[in-house]
Design an enzyme around this catalytic site. Structure first.
Site, PDB file in Angstrom:
ATOM      1  N   CYS A 112      81.218   1.691  16.451  1.00 49.44           N
ATOM      2  CA  CYS A 112      79.879   2.292  16.448  1.00 49.44           C
ATOM      3  C   CYS A 112      79.108   2.058  17.747  1.00 49.44           C
ATOM      4  CB  CYS A 112      79.066   1.769  15.266  1.00 49.44           C
ATOM      5  SG  CYS A 112      79.791   2.152  13.655  1.00 49.44           S
ATOM      6  N   HIS A 244      71.669   3.441  16.880  1.00 53.76           N
ATOM      7  CA  HIS A 244      72.823   3.853  16.085  1.00 53.76           C
ATOM      8  C   HIS A 244      72.344   4.160  14.673  1.00 53.76           C
ATOM      9  CE1 HIS A 244      76.538   4.011  13.997  1.00 53.76           C
ATOM     10  NE2 HIS A 244      76.446   2.802  13.482  1.00 53.76           N
ATOM     11  N   ASN A 274      76.424   7.890   8.788  1.00 58.83           N
ATOM     12  CA  ASN A 274      76.891   7.080   9.915  1.00 58.83           C
ATOM     13  C   ASN A 274      78.125   7.734  10.527  1.00 58.83           C
ATOM     14  OD1 ASN A 274      77.961   5.169  11.646  1.00 58.83           O
ATOM     15  ND2 ASN A 274      77.728   3.445  10.246  1.00 58.83           N
TER      16      ASN A 274
END
Length: 317
Positions: A112, A244, A274
Site C-alpha cells: 500500500c 492512502h 482499499n
C-alpha cells in the site's frame, strides 16, 4: 533538480459490488462495513482482467492528460503486489502493450505504500539526469488475494489503477521532499499466507486489524511531522492531504491529530475501497478531475502498507 507530475489518470473496473451485494455471500451487512471502514462499494476486475490491463487503462489516460507522445516515455515503474505472473513484471508487459522498445521497466513492491516509494525512486532517477519522462503506476487486483470467508479482510479491498507522468521540474513545482521507511519485524501484522518460494501459491490476506490501525496512526503521523519539520512547513501550508485510502477511521484520526481541516482531506475510500498502491494516484486523479487543484498548491501524500512499509511526500503543483 526534482520531478513534477505533468499528467495523471485513473481506472476502475466496470463491475461494482455494493455492501448489500457482498452481504449475500459474506457474513456481514452494510451497517457493519460502513461503521468500521466507511466503504459502501468496491470495483472488482473480471476473471480475465489482470493488473497489467488495469495499468494500461490508467497509463493511457495519464499520457493523454500530460499531452505527450507515448514514445517520450523512457522508463516505466509499476508499483504492485498483485502481478499477473511471478515473472515477467507487470511493467514489462505494459511496455509491450504500449508498443515501446529498448527502455527499462520494472515492478516495485511496497504494497500500500508502493506509490510513495515509487515517487521517491522515480525522483532520484530523474534527478540523476539519466531519465526525462517516467511513467509511474500503482495498479492492483487486490480481490485476487481475498479469502471471501474472512469478513474482516474481504470487505476492505477493491481493484484499480492510477498513473502519473513525471518529468524534470524547471520551476518551483514538483516533489519538495519525501521519506520512506520499513520495519520487517512487524511483517506478521499484514501478509499473505503463501508465496512462490513458500508453497507455490499466492495465498490470501491475513491481517491483525487493531495492531495495524495503531501502527498506521503512529507511523504515518510521525512521517508527516518529520517532513513538516525538515521543510519548515506548518499544517496550514497544506492545501490537500491525500492519504492512502485504507479505512475512513484511519484517515479521520490522522486528520484530527494533525489538525488538518476537513475540506483539505481527499477521501475516495467510500467508493474505491482499499486499492493498495493504486489508492493515492486514483485519489489524485479524482481530485484533479474535479478542477480544484491550482498551480502552487501543496499536496501531502502519506501511506502505510504491509512490510511494514510507510512514508510521505510533499508535492507543489
Amino acid at each position: 533538480m526534482t520531478c513534477k507530475i505533468i499528467g495523471c489518470g485513473g481506472y476502475l473496473p466496470s463491475k461494482i459490488v455494493s455492501n448489500d451485494e457482498l452481504a449475500k455471500f459474506v457474513d456481514t451487512n452494510d451497517a457493519w462495513i460502513r461503521t468500521r471502514t466507511g466503504i459502501t462499494q468496491r470495483h472488482i476486475a473480471g476473471d480475465t482482467e489482470y493488473t497489467s490491463h488495469l495499468a494500461l487503462e490508467s497509463a493511457e489516460k495519464a499520457i493523454a492528460d500530460a499531452g505527450i507522445s507515448v514514445n517520450d516515455i523512457d522508463l516505466i515503474i509499476t508499483c504492485t503486489t498483485t502481478p499477473d505472473n511471478s515473472f515477467p513484471s507487470v511493467a514489462s508487459k505494459l511496455q509491450g502493450y504500449l508498443g515501446l522498445t529498448n527502455i527499462p521497466s520494472f515492478d516495485l513492491q511496497a504494497v500500500c505504500a508502493g506509490f510513495v516509494y515509487g515517487l521517491q525512486v522515480a525522483n532520484s532517477l530523474i534527478s540523476s539526469g539519466k531519465y526525462k519522462t517516467i511513467l509511474l503506476i500503482g495498479a492492483e487486483k487486490m480481490t485476487s488475494l481475498l479469502d471471501w470467508n474472512d469478513r474482516t479482510t474481504c470487505v476492505l479491498f477493491g481493484d484499480g489503477a492510477g498513473s502519473v507522468i513525471l518529468q524534470r521540474s524547471r520551476d518551483d513545482s514538483g516533489l519538495i521532499d519525501s521519506n520512506i521507511f520499513s520495519s520487517g519485524a512487524d511483517y506478521e501484522i499484514l501478509y499473505t499466507n503463501g508465496g512462490v518460494s513458500m508453497n507455490g501459491i499466492s495465498g490470501k490476506i491475513v491481517m491483525q486489524g487493531q495492531k495495524l490501525f495503531r501502527h498506521a496512526i503512529e507511523k504515518m503521523q510521525q512521517s508527516i511531522k518529520d517532513l513538516l519539520h525538515a521543510n519548515q512547513f506548518s499544517v496550514s501550508d497544506i492545501d490537500y492531504f491525500i492519504p492512502h485510502q485504507a479505512n475512513i477511521r484511519i484517515i479521520n484520526k490522522l486528520a484530527e491529530l494533525l489538525n488538518i481541516e476537513e475540506h483539505k482531506v481527499v477521501k475516495t475510500v467510500e467508493k474505491h475501497a482499499n486499492c493498495s498502491a493504486a489508492s493515492i494516484p486514483l485519489a489524485l486523479s479524482t481530485l484533479k478531475a474535479s478542477g480544484k487543484i491550482k498551480k502552487g498548491d501543496i499536496l501531502l501524500f502519506s501511506a502505510i502498507g504491509a512490510g511494514l512499509t510507510w512514508g510521505s511526500a510533499f508535492i507543489r503543483w
